[in-house]
Design a protein around this motif. Structure first.
Motif, PDB file in Angstrom:
ATOM      1  N   GLU A  91      -8.733   6.776   3.682  1.00 17.08           N
ATOM      2  CA  GLU A  91      -8.842   6.978   2.235  1.00 17.08           C
ATOM      3  C   GLU A  91      -7.533   7.487   1.644  1.00 17.08           C
ATOM      4  N   ILE A  92      -6.835   8.339   2.365  1.00 19.66           N
ATOM      5  CA  ILE A  92      -5.529   8.813   1.906  1.00 19.66           C
ATOM      6  C   ILE A  92      -4.568   7.635   1.768  1.00 19.66           C
ATOM      7  N   VAL A  93      -4.555   6.778   2.775  1.00 20.53           N
ATOM      8  CA  VAL A  93      -3.674   5.603   2.749  1.00 20.53           C
ATOM      9  C   VAL A  93      -4.027   4.694   1.581  1.00 20.53           C
ATOM     10  N   ARG A  94      -5.304   4.554   1.304  1.00 18.48           N
ATOM     11  CA  ARG A  94      -5.708   3.721   0.169  1.00 18.48           C
ATOM     12  C   ARG A  94      -5.151   4.276  -1.140  1.00 18.48           C
ATOM     13  N   GLY A  95      -5.213   5.596  -1.307  1.00 15.20           N
ATOM     14  CA  GLY A  95      -4.646   6.215  -2.506  1.00 15.20           C
ATOM     15  C   GLY A  95      -3.150   5.999  -2.599  1.00 15.20           C
ATOM     16  N   ILE A  96      -2.459   6.078  -1.452  1.00  9.79           N
ATOM     17  CA  ILE A  96      -1.017   5.839  -1.421  1.00  9.79           C
ATOM     18  C   ILE A  96      -0.706   4.393  -1.798  1.00  9.79           C
ATOM     19  N   GLU A  97      -1.411   3.447  -1.186  1.00  5.14           N
ATOM     20  CA  GLU A  97      -1.133   2.029  -1.401  1.00  5.14           C
ATOM     21  C   GLU A  97      -1.421   1.597  -2.839  1.00  5.14           C
ATOM     22  N   GLU A  98      -2.520   2.075  -3.406  1.00  2.00           N
ATOM     23  CA  GLU A  98      -2.862   1.680  -4.771  1.00  2.00           C
ATOM     24  C   GLU A  98      -1.781   2.146  -5.751  1.00  2.00           C
ATOM     25  N   THR A  99      -1.301   3.359  -5.554  1.00  2.00           N
ATOM     26  CA  THR A  99      -0.269   3.882  -6.447  1.00  2.00           C
ATOM     27  C   THR A  99       1.071   3.197  -6.196  1.00  2.00           C
ATOM     28  N   ALA A 100       1.387   2.931  -4.930  1.00  2.00           N
ATOM     29  CA  ALA A 100       2.637   2.251  -4.596  1.00  2.00           C
ATOM     30  C   ALA A 100       2.686   0.861  -5.217  1.00  2.00           C
ATOM     31  N   LEU A 101       1.563   0.173  -5.231  1.00  3.49           N
ATOM     32  CA  LEU A 101       1.501  -1.165  -5.807  1.00  3.49           C
ATOM     33  C   LEU A 101       1.880  -1.142  -7.284  1.00  3.49           C
ATOM     34  N   LEU A 102       1.411  -0.141  -7.994  1.00  6.32           N
ATOM     35  CA  LEU A 102       1.711  -0.031  -9.419  1.00  6.32           C
ATOM     36  C   LEU A 102       3.197   0.189  -9.670  1.00  6.32           C
ATOM     37  N   TYR A 103       3.870   0.815  -8.720  1.00  5.39           N
ATOM     38  CA  TYR A 103       5.294   1.104  -8.890  1.00  5.39           C
ATOM     39  C   TYR A 103       6.180   0.111  -8.140  1.00  5.39           C
ATOM     40  N   GLY A 104       5.587  -0.940  -7.587  1.00  8.44           N
ATOM     41  CA  GLY A 104       6.383  -1.962  -6.914  1.00  8.44           C
ATOM     42  C   GLY A 104       7.067  -1.469  -5.664  1.00  8.44           C
ATOM     43  N   LEU A 105       6.397  -0.614  -4.903  1.00 12.93           N
ATOM     44  CA  LEU A 105       6.981  -0.052  -3.688  1.00 12.93           C
ATOM     45  C   LEU A 105       6.333  -0.656  -2.447  1.00 12.93           C
ATOM     46  N   ASN A 106       7.140  -0.907  -1.426  1.00 15.25           N
ATOM     47  CA  ASN A 106       6.624  -1.339  -0.126  1.00 15.25           C
ATOM     48  C   ASN A 106       6.218  -0.124   0.697  1.00 15.25           C
ATOM     49  N   ILE A 107       5.181  -0.278   1.488  1.00  9.64           N
ATOM     50  CA  ILE A 107       4.717   0.788   2.375  1.00  9.64           C
ATOM     51  C   ILE A 107       4.790   0.309   3.813  1.00  9.64           C
ATOM     52  N   VAL A 108       5.421   1.119   4.666  1.00  9.84           N
ATOM     53  CA  VAL A 108       5.421   0.869   6.103  1.00  9.84           C
ATOM     54  C   VAL A 108       4.625   1.993   6.751  1.00  9.84           C
ATOM     55  N   LEU A 109       3.518   1.631   7.392  1.00 10.58           N
ATOM     56  CA  LEU A 109       2.583   2.620   7.917  1.00 10.58           C
ATOM     57  C   LEU A 109       2.804   2.839   9.408  1.00 10.58           C
ATOM     58  N   TYR A 110       2.855   4.100   9.807  1.00 12.26           N
ATOM     59  CA  TYR A 110       2.996   4.473  11.214  1.00 12.26           C
ATOM     60  C   TYR A 110       1.827   5.383  11.596  1.00 12.26           C
ATOM     61  N   ASP A 111       1.050   4.954  12.566  1.00 13.50           N
ATOM     62  CA  ASP A 111      -0.118   5.696  13.031  1.00 13.50           C
ATOM     63  C   ASP A 111       0.256   6.458  14.303  1.00 13.50           C
ATOM     64  N   THR A 112       0.258   7.787  14.235  1.00 13.38           N
ATOM     65  CA  THR A 112       0.700   8.591  15.377  1.00 13.38           C
ATOM     66  C   THR A 112      -0.394   8.834  16.406  1.00 13.38           C
ATOM     67  N   LEU A 113      -1.632   8.477  16.075  1.00 11.11           N
ATOM     68  CA  LEU A 113      -2.776   8.766  16.963  1.00 11.11           C
ATOM     69  C   LEU A 113      -2.859  10.262  17.266  1.00 11.11           C
ATOM     70  N   ASP A 114      -2.378  11.070  16.312  1.00 13.77           N
ATOM     71  CA  ASP A 114      -2.374  12.530  16.441  1.00 13.77           C
ATOM     72  C   ASP A 114      -1.630  12.981  17.700  1.00 13.77           C
ATOM     73  N   ASN A 115      -0.541  12.280  18.005  1.00 13.45           N
ATOM     74  CA  ASN A 115       0.255  12.574  19.196  1.00 13.45           C
ATOM     75  C   ASN A 115       1.652  13.002  18.751  1.00 13.45           C
ATOM     76  N   ALA A 116       2.094  14.183  19.182  1.00  8.04           N
ATOM     77  CA  ALA A 116       3.361  14.748  18.721  1.00  8.04           C
ATOM     78  C   ALA A 116       4.553  13.879  19.139  1.00  8.04           C
ATOM     79  N   GLU A 117       4.558  13.384  20.361  1.00  5.88           N
ATOM     80  CA  GLU A 117       5.681  12.576  20.821  1.00  5.88           C
ATOM     81  C   GLU A 117       5.751  11.250  20.076  1.00  5.88           C
ATOM     82  N   ARG A 118       4.594  10.671  19.804  1.00  8.06           N
ATOM     83  CA  ARG A 118       4.551   9.420  19.048  1.00  8.06           C
ATOM     84  C   ARG A 118       5.074   9.647  17.625  1.00  8.06           C
ATOM     85  N   GLU A 119       4.707  10.786  17.039  1.00  7.39           N
ATOM     86  CA  GLU A 119       5.188  11.122  15.697  1.00  7.39           C
ATOM     87  C   GLU A 119       6.705  11.274  15.691  1.00  7.39           C
ATOM     88  N   ALA A 120       7.248  11.976  16.688  1.00  4.24           N
ATOM     89  CA  ALA A 120       8.696  12.170  16.772  1.00  4.24           C
ATOM     90  C   ALA A 120       9.414  10.824  16.917  1.00  4.24           C
TER      91      ALA A 120
END
Length: 362
Positions: A91-120
């Motif tokens: 739902e957070i991502v949906r809010g981000i994407e809907e607003t980004a669309l209005l401003y003509g912004l591209n979104i690149v999504l990275y899913d960390t799986l709640d893993n610190a090393e993956r996030e880094a």
């Protein structure tokens, strides 16, 4: 109001119509215009009508015409999310994407799986991609390491994480208020043996929730046995595992005389709460007669469970929308907030359902 609309309309005839112009004419925020365009139910009928009238007067069409003129090229924002499989983050991502669309912004999504090393790893990768901005949702990295991975020239907005000094700011739910509301509900029901299950120990949001849990227990004069705090993966299976570990005293009669079982569980999130419900059923416990369970998030199916889950509601989509507003404000002005990072704090709501009941007789 009529004079203001006429003046704005005259200006709009010679300028590109942006979502900000629509918002100004309607006397609302750009985020509200976004909600109207996406047919969100949270907007009042009167406000919705005002926005629609402004869009008609300005001949506004969502898309390229509505992009702010201060951002002529397509920009790319990185979004680092803890777990896209969790409906709360979706739902957070949906809010981000809907607003980004209005401003003509591209979104690149990275899913960390709640893993610190993956996030880094993702944060290092984003630096190489020359991202125009970054939204980090519920980081599980220790703060010192998080600072070392972020370059000051990349604007960063946090969701549910206190801001760093060089960031644009943060949008968050009042975590302490949410935990206190859940705990007060359980205390009012007579519970004195309450456990806290699930969550990643290194994450700031976990530490804040746990600290508030401990403080609330101390204020109520309740002791917290060491086995009453069981961290674990913030997933359904993680909740099942942590609850099983906690409830061993109920499953193994020979241990019951040495350790009193909790009468209530406060889960790190709703998925953990669902896993705890499964573990309780497998242990032969009836929810809520023998064990009350409270979640955190109010994901879409929380009210459809049997029993329906008592939980702390976070307005997930609004978090995403507000975070995007901070980023777009920076891209238009290209300047950090003058008075330091912007801090937007939203208020959570306790939703009481059928998974909690008065504590069983001691």
């Amino acid at each position: 109001m009529v004079e203001k609309i006429n003046a704005t309309n005259n200006r709009a005839a010679s300028e590109e119509v942006t979502i900000d112009v629509v918002a100004q004419m309607a006397g609302v925020s750009p985020a509200t215009v976004s909600r109207v365009i996406n047919n969100r139910p949270v907007v009042s009928k009167m406000t919705r009508q005002r926005v629609l009238e402004a869009m008609t007067r300005l001949n506004y069409q969502p898309g390229t015409q509505g992009r702010p003129s201060a951002m002529p090229r397509m920009r790319t924002l990185g979004v680092v999310i803890a777990d896209i499989a969790n409906p709360f983050y979706a739902e957070i991502v949906r809010g981000i994407e809907e607003t980004a669309l209005l401003y003509g912004l591209n979104i690149v999504l990275y899913d960390t799986l709640d893993n610190a090393e993956r996030e880094a790893q993702f944060l290092s990768l984003l630096e190489e991609r020359q991202t125009d901005g970054l939204i980090i949702c519920a980081s599980c990295l220790p703060e010192q390491r998080l600072r070392s991975l972020l370059r000051e020239e990349i604007p960063v907005v946090f969701i549910n994480h206190l801001p760093l000094s060089a960031s644009l700011g943060t949008v968050e739910i009042d975590q302490e208020a949410g935990i206190r509301a859940a705990m007060q509900h359980l205390v009012d029901l007579g519970h004195r043996r309450i456990a806290f299950v699930g969550g990643t120990p290194g994450a700031q949001i976990y530490q804040r929730r746990l600290a508030t849990f401990r403080a609330t227990c101390a204020e109520a004069g309740m002791a917290i046995p060491e086995n009453y705090v069981v961290p674990g993966k913030p997933t359904l299976e993680g909740g099942r595992e942590t609850a099983h570990e906690l409830l061993k005293s109920s499953i193994q009669p020979e241990r019951a005389k040495n350790a009193a079982s909790p009468t209530a569980l406060l889960a790190y999130n709703d998925l953990v709460a669902v896993g705890a419900m499964i573990a309780a059923q497998e242990a032969g416990l009836v929810v809520p007669d023998q064990l009350s369970i409270v979640g955190y998030d109010n994901i879409p199916f929380a009210g459809l469970l049997q029993p329906a889950l008592t939980t702390v509601q976070q307005p997930a989509r609004v978090l995403g929308e507000q975070a995007m507003q901070l980023i777009t404000s920076y891209l238009q002005a290209h300047a950090l907030p003058e008075n330091g990072p912007t801090f937007v704090r939203l208020t959570p709501t306790l939703i009481v359902r059928a998974s909690t009941a008065p504590a069983p007789a001691q």
